[in-house]
Design a protein around this motif. Sequence first.
Motif, PDB file in Angstrom:
ATOM      1  N   ARG A  82      33.979  36.280  40.484  1.00 45.21           N
ATOM      2  CA  ARG A  82      34.793  36.490  39.278  1.00 45.21           C
ATOM      3  C   ARG A  82      34.298  37.711  38.497  1.00 45.21           C
ATOM      4  N   THR A 106      33.064  31.630  40.771  1.00 43.28           N
ATOM      5  CA  THR A 106      32.164  32.412  39.932  1.00 43.28           C
ATOM      6  C   THR A 106      31.462  33.497  40.736  1.00 43.28           C
ATOM      7  N   LYS A 107      31.253  33.232  42.001  1.00 36.98           N
ATOM      8  CA  LYS A 107      30.569  34.241  42.821  1.00 36.98           C
ATOM      9  C   LYS A 107      31.299  35.573  42.813  1.00 36.98           C
ATOM     10  N   ARG A 158      35.130  40.148  34.795  1.00 36.95           N
ATOM     11  CA  ARG A 158      35.771  40.106  33.488  1.00 36.95           C
ATOM     12  C   ARG A 158      36.878  41.150  33.415  1.00 36.95           C
TER      13      ARG A 158
END
Lengths: 406, 406, 406, 406
Positions: B276, B273-274, B278
């Motif tokens: 990632r 997530t650090k 979209r």
Amino acid sequence: MKPVAAAVEPMGSPGLALRDEVTKVLPRISANAAATEQARSVHPENVALLRATGFLNAFQPALFGGLEVDIHTYGTILIDIAEACGSTAWAMGLLAQHSHMIGLMSPEAQHEIWDDNPDALASSSVAPFGTAEPVNGGVRLSGRFGWSSGCDHATWAILGFPQPDPLMGGKTGSHLAMVPLADGNTPGYTIDDDWQVAGLRGTGSKTLVVDDVFVPHYRIESLWGLRVGQSQGYGWHPGDIFCSSFSHYFACGFAATALGVARRLLDVYTERTKTRVRAYTGANVGEGAPAAMHLAESYHQLFGARSSLEADWRAIAARSRSGELPTPDEMAHWRANQAYVTKQAIAAADRLFTASGGTVWFDDQEMQRLWRDVKMTGAHTYSDYDVATQRHGRHLLGLEIDPALF
Amino acid sequence: MKPVAAAVEPMGSPGLALRDEVTKVLPRISANAAATEQARSVHPENVALLRATGFLNAFQPALFGGLEVDIHTYGTILIDIAEACGSTAWAMGLLAQHSHMIGLMSPEAQHEIWDDNPDALASSSVAPFGTAEPVNGGVRLSGRFGWSSGCDHATWAILGFPQPDPLMGGKTGSHLAMVPLADGNTPGYTIDDDWQVAGLRGTGSKTLVVDDVFVPHYRIESLWGLRVGQSQGYGWHPGDIFCSSFSHYFACGFAATALGVARRLLDVYTERTKTRVRAYTGANVGEGAPAAMHLAESYHQLFGARSSLEADWRAIAARSRSGELPTPDEMAHWRANQAYVTKQAIAAADRLFTASGGTVWFDDQEMQRLWRDVKMTGAHTYSDYDVATQRHGRHLLGLEIDPALF
Amino acid sequence: MKPVAAAVEPMGSPGLALRDEVTKVLPRISANAAATEQARSVHPENVALLRATGFLNAFQPALFGGLEVDIHTYGTILIDIAEACGSTAWAMGLLAQHSHMIGLMSPEAQHEIWDDNPDALASSSVAPFGTAEPVNGGVRLSGRFGWSSGCDHATWAILGFPQPDPLMGGKTGSHLAMVPLADGNTPGYTIDDDWQVAGLRGTGSKTLVVDDVFVPHYRIESLWGLRVGQSQGYGWHPGDIFCSSFSHYFACGFAATALGVARRLLDVYTERTKTRVRAYTGANVGEGAPAAMHLAESYHQLFGARSSLEADWRAIAARSRSGELPTPDEMAHWRANQAYVTKQAIAAADRLFTASGGTVWFDDQEMQRLWRDVKMTGAHTYSDYDVATQRHGRHLLGLEIDPALF
Amino acid sequence: MKPVAAAVEPMGSPGLALRDEVTKVLPRISANAAATEQARSVHPENVALLRATGFLNAFQPALFGGLEVDIHTYGTILIDIAEACGSTAWAMGLLAQHSHMIGLMSPEAQHEIWDDNPDALASSSVAPFGTAEPVNGGVRLSGRFGWSSGCDHATWAILGFPQPDPLMGGKTGSHLAMVPLADGNTPGYTIDDDWQVAGLRGTGSKTLVVDDVFVPHYRIESLWGLRVGQSQGYGWHPGDIFCSSFSHYFACGFAATALGVARRLLDVYTERTKTRVRAYTGANVGEGAPAAMHLAESYHQLFGARSSLEADWRAIAARSRSGELPTPDEMAHWRANQAYVTKQAIAAADRLFTASGGTVWFDDQEMQRLWRDVKMTGAHTYSDYDVATQRHGRHLLGLEIDPALF
């Protein structure tokens, strides 16, 4: 085995002796619970009984006669009180917890508060509702300070207001002022009896009104300073519990109250369900699978919540004993987890109340009060799980905390 | 602070030394995780490494060279292994745990199993799948025994079948037979390599096939007897851990595996997530509030689950040390709470996987395997929360347990 | 009554005739479901059968022989297909839906695509993965375009790339280019067979590779223009369904697939549960309260989800017939609610799979595939409920939508 | 677009004209909501206004001047009333719905009730609380009949008691007796003003007391007969709505009230959140992601619930028009789904209340009343989702319904 029994027994006198004393008075506290709600103020007998046990001095510095109980023992006692009466636990707990914060303030302030009256208590309203005009030697404070739980039983108040904070590089930050109850010639705060609410009515969390009252510097602390070991009295008391941020001691009562009330609701549910029958069919409710399943799930939920809260309390106590302030990881975890515990307690209680039919909605039913009380423990800012998860999640991701999230 | 860090450090050698040894081999175990899944069997290097640490002897009686580690220490080690490889933890854990059960069986059986090969291991299939024909001195056993995790690495099997049980007043009850691996002249079980599944593939939980094999009485125990301290070898070993029902030691690995795999998934989520972004907007996912909120909630959920499981492990260990069998309240609580812990671990992991978009669905993504593995920990009978809540809820209501609910 | 039966029968030929034709081929489509997954591509027979029914022409302009079916009828047919095979529904649905988008593009493009081959289909990859160099008369496009469902069965691709958009005041915005399949002398895209995933394997959502291919202006549309009725071909076709934003037609298949797969899983659960017994006790699972309760709750959840999706489809169809583009309130609602429907379908299916024990985890079990497939419908960007709620919630509060949220 | 707007407009006068009339009086009904709660009885002005619109005659047979409105139109009107005042909707709705049941009773009873007073209304207490002594021509009834909503505004009561039922082969079954309000010389029921509760206070659901009152046969119906078209007056009125089981008309108001109150709470939340700031930080709550996400999720939840309820109402109306009684599948579905709708409405409302902080707990806050009211809609036996899922799930599995589950 009680679902919220202490997972590991807390250790060390004077905590255990205190716990024994409190246990003795719990039946009376429970008997006064309905009257406490009715009066919208903790029943005077409950206050007197807890005072006699020493509970109100649990976090007070030994120098002034306090017990300096470790937080794990304190928390387990508070859960017990909340089982008997949630409002009493919430309000009396806050008064007791405030003494820990006072123990971090200037020696002058502490002497002023406790020299003549070692049993003096303070209620609080720490959101920065006040406005302060700087004057020579201090500020002149005004404002309406909402929701000051237990104020009927205190003679001092800890009140929040914003002003530039040198500890934060001069940025505006919250500060706390110690103000006495107005009393004849003494200027101070007065109480506006406006606590008309649907839950935790007995906490008597009324509004304190201050109109242009002088507060000297030695009775003002930066909230930030209190968090990071830079308050005027930090280091003055040798006791373990004062080697800490004020936050975790100050805020330890919310989740404990939620757990205690939920635990009591679980017991009431269990007893009711054993004999409950359905109006239309005469069927025994307890024999049906859903009644058992809801009970077990709420039990497990409470057990997990309590186990994690006790784990945190042990860690806070260990950190205090270590002589070092908590790390940012610890601070972030403890802050957020207590909100999770509160949320779990509410969910566990709501499941059982929802499964209890219509009769429990009547005003003479204890379960109805328990349900309103436990739900309201989640309405405190410190219990706001949306805030807690945003703060903690960003910390875990290595990101800055948004200052809009307290 | 790790969300599933030990809330209270388990105590006492030889557990801590074992933990240190296991910690050293975890990177290799983790490196073999994908190959373990591919082979549908624990990687031989993982077996060899764990054997060298002594882990597989953790619950074996000291008389035969075992370590007799306390369950709290054992469980925390197993969580660590599951973080590295869920299948390895599940299968190797069960082999290690079975040695505790063997330690409650007849001395004859134990000598037969361990005298020549102190490292002998047994896999199991304890549901009463078998049929047994009574013969002189024992039974002749036949059947297909499903889902025997880790069977590729064992030379004995513990297999269930029904027969009348004198300990239950003659009612039919489950019994367990110790059967050797068929080997040349030795009649025994063979392995049907049919473990084609979507999760925990590496456990190699294949079907054992037995065709009319003689099992002598000294290698048969009543399941009930093993639960209530009436097995043939109960009281033979002086070690604490054998003063117990077999159940809580036998079954301690399921929830531990769930927690370990979920914990690993949380770490993978955090790291992904650090960075990632979209696909459509280039926006950083981690900066959004939901990413942080999901992470924190899963962290709290795992922390609560682990705290409660450790509390139970401490209580089981204390009960073993007390020299008395657990009370019905304890039995009911421990049985049900581990299913709740498993359910929480799955929910925590599923939340994070669901919040991770489409990329994690590719076969080369560790998170995809972790998600399948943790979900499948909930598919074991012992993890069935519907059964657990019905059993425990009825116990809490003072009602009889429905025998249809195991 | 089927839990996801049409709440209100959709009206009007040619939709109903199409529905009848599709119903006839569903058993074959279902029989090919496992082979579709195995091949990681929709089974050729499924493609041929659906082509013969006219389904693939459902949204194609009548000018080129299409049926111009209303969206409510189309959606109910797609749910039926998804009950038979989720991958077929997802992939073939997208191909059919793309023809609606092509119907909004320039007449030149439409003639080029359909004049010689009225059955031509296009797959897509609409996230702006490409890079485009402006050249005389168009752009030269390059890039790898992921997850192009159904690409094995198409001869055109709709591919996204960013460039300044005059319709957005010159700000950079997504655009879509129509590119043909590379074929001998024709430059175009090629397929990289890299779809190795854990769910919806049969969609064959492989990566399309484009290396410096010229695309003329008449085969490029602004994504924004397609949303707000400003594409090159808007208004060309008189049919109702082309008086609309492309979005709601383009995206109508995700939630429909989720519902159909979940519905099938519910049926499989119902049939299995009727005869399922517990391994340990022989007890009939279906006789227990939890089996019934889970079934009913998932049924209600699917019924509510489908009822709301059909309500939206009816509203979209009515808006198309009205001759006016949808309002911002409608756009916001339809966009978000389909993500909620998908989430509900997943939750309903996951509840039943979780309650089905260990056997369903085997690779030969239909329920296992259904569960993986339905879970993966939630992994699409358009199904991201965190994005959907942030967008819709801000709209309801009268706030601007964060452009980071697509 | 309102989240609970009618998905499909109901059709047909006189329903639509009635809806227009009711819409005009909603502001007054809303203005009386707090006074209705305070008085623990629907405000007389609300009763008078609704009477003037014809709402109280909505389900009354045309022979006596009633409107015979279809259930879909009726339900949408009731939702509107519940948005204005939940207690008014619940209580007045029940009075109106009871007229449908009376329309299925004997012609003698109907003439007695309505000939002289066509606006006569009946409240009810249908659980079999009474005891009846058979006497010549009828029974002598006694008992305390709890929770008779709206009884202050009725002159008749429908009261439950058990006796052998020829329609059920002589087994004991519930029966309903029509009893008049005691009035001077007329023996009948009296009202015990004991409705002291935490939610829906304004429904005035007091206890009716009957002491040895004669009830003739023509004023007694079997509950079973009313369900299956075998009551004394079944077939007498030609109107569609009387070709039905009484159940779905009688019980249609609970879920409708829940939806309306929840919808109002959503509006209050939206307006409050737009301007709400955090006490500690001054941050605008609405700008944070959680505020938007909670709002959108509750909106979708209400939309799905309402869509499914309207789908059922359309189906009930269509079944009534068909001239045939509903099938067992329909009965099982309608019965259970309305409980699911209620549960969803409560969850949607509770999410928003929980996210609204402490201020909403004050007694002068509309949101607090709305929250208590909507939660209590779930406490009715007919809303018991545990019962609903057990019944419906077993039906879906082809099993007998446990008679203990009503």
